[in-house]
Write an enzyme that holds these catalytic residues in place. Structure first.
Site, short mmCIF file in Angstrom:
data_model
loop_
_atom_site.label_atom_id
_atom_site.label_comp_id
_atom_site.label_asym_id
_atom_site.label_seq_id
_atom_site.Cartn_x
_atom_site.Cartn_y
_atom_site.Cartn_z
N ASP A 17 0.84 -1.19 0.00
CA ASP A 17 0.00 0.00 0.00
C ASP A 17 0.88 1.25 0.00
OD1 ASP A 17 0.90 0.42 2.63
OD2 ASP A 17 -0.83 -0.55 3.51
N TRP A 47 -11.53 -29.50 -3.97
CA TRP A 47 -12.94 -29.41 -3.56
C TRP A 47 -13.90 -29.74 -4.69
CZ3 TRP A 47 -11.84 -30.07 1.01
CH2 TRP A 47 -10.92 -29.30 1.71
N THR A 59 -13.95 -25.32 2.75
CA THR A 59 -13.76 -25.21 4.20
C THR A 59 -13.85 -23.75 4.61
OG1 THR A 59 -11.38 -25.16 3.78
CG2 THR A 59 -12.30 -27.26 4.47
N PRO A 60 -15.05 -23.18 4.53
CA PRO A 60 -15.17 -21.75 4.83
C PRO A 60 -14.82 -21.45 6.29
CG PRO A 60 -17.33 -22.73 4.49
CD PRO A 60 -16.33 -23.76 4.11
#
Lengths: 139, 139, 139, 139
Positions: A17, A47, A59-60
């Protein structure tokens, strides 16, 4: 003893940044990649295959706690050391230590679930038990 | 009573992943914007002006803890309700509740510092006391 | 004959959108990294050093033209083959071919400049001649 | 006369790079949002509904050409003026002008297609004719 898998990345100019340091959401981008990389290195299928065989779509994250210890900037090579700290029925704790050489840059501990689609709901998900075959691969 | 400022955003297609839900690092992108938006709404000048007047280049994160309660997807309008939960010398606790209508989507609590450059070090930063005039603007 | 440098990357889950393919702005993220990687591989010092020695802060883009030929998805390994197609005084043409094995995924041709800061203007930039030593390193 | 729709955004700190200007892949992120915003403002249903009614999963990009005229930085308010320059059977040309007040910041012209899934192929897509009802809404 838990298995540890290391994911390596280069910090790019665009990851930084105007203060010339890594913009912190990028650490979560890399940690998410390291999470999957851990499973791939353990031999867990991707997945999109697990959706067919186990109904699992990913796999949240349900909880994440990160500490930022030192700044990193472009040109740095970072290593993310990933392990599973705990299996908890329908969730698990995944742990990350991000280092640059011998220095700790940040660390993170997440709670993730194994998620399946909820019937008749395009974006709804529900937690399912961690399949025994996946747990065995990660041991 | 603490001041609360609300930041509103639309979830875009590109913010979502193959599971069709917001890819979680994007929440941190929005929270970082909400953090600055809070200060702007309180009347604090932008950091590139504060660098000249106070030597402050931003409010980097040192610790964040987030809980993901419900998923969000594209087309959703989200509101981020931001406040400062605590001032602590050289750091402060900033709190966020992300809602969609009456539903809580995620919440997050951060520790941030006011950062100045370290002399003779292009990317090094050091924490400084929260300037009294900035604290007064946020009260 | 122009020098070609290859940058390799893995497509991650979070790089893909609800259509399960790479969300196109991510290609530009990788191309920007490949642009710098090209210079680094040619032995050009990083921009934060070039700022001190040459006043150059980077090679911002002024024009880009990309063609998307095939889709890519997570798990794919992509190679970005980068070269400088033309030097033009204060600008240059940088060319990219992104492949997956033998398949062309996308290609891109950019015009970039060597940029220096404009005096007394925090964010303004101006184009400068490509330094002869940098051109020699890239030949 | 073609319809023009304007999308407005604030440039955030994290959208900018160490040169303190917008990191260019972010312009493509915003343009992609502006592309969808155009269709939504014209009354076209979101893609997750169009998938059910028309089999269309989105309007992926096949070609984009962008010119960067002036830099932008955080705190800037940008307007993206979007129109469809041409309908071409299975593709269309979408045009964008990004302005800050009276100044042109960048402009972009894309070729996009209406995409449907290819049978028996999780990530493959194919171009389909622009549906007459969608074209009528955009006129």
């Amino acid at each position: 003893m838990t298995r540890e898998v290391t994911y390596t990345l280069q910090v790019e100019f665009g990851d930084c940044d105007p203060a010339r340091i890594v913009w912190f959401p990028n650490f979560f981008r890399w940690i998410d990649a390291a999470s999957r990389h851990f499973f791939v290195q353990c031999g867990v299928p991707p997945w999109h295959e697990l959706e067919k065989t186990h109904g699992i779509i990913g796999t949240p994250l349900v909880d994440t706690h990160a500490k930022f210890v030192k700044t990193a900037s472009y040109g740095d090579t970072l290593h993310i050391h990933t392990s599973i700290a705990q299996w908890r029925g329908k969730s698990f704790v995944q742990r990350y230590r991000v280092t640059r050489g011998a220095e700790l840059i940040m660390e993170c501990e997440e709670i993730r679930i194994f998620a399946a689609r909820r019937d008749g709901d395009a974006t709804g998900i529900r937690a399912v038990e961690a399949p025994a075959d996946i747990r065995a691969l990660c041991a």
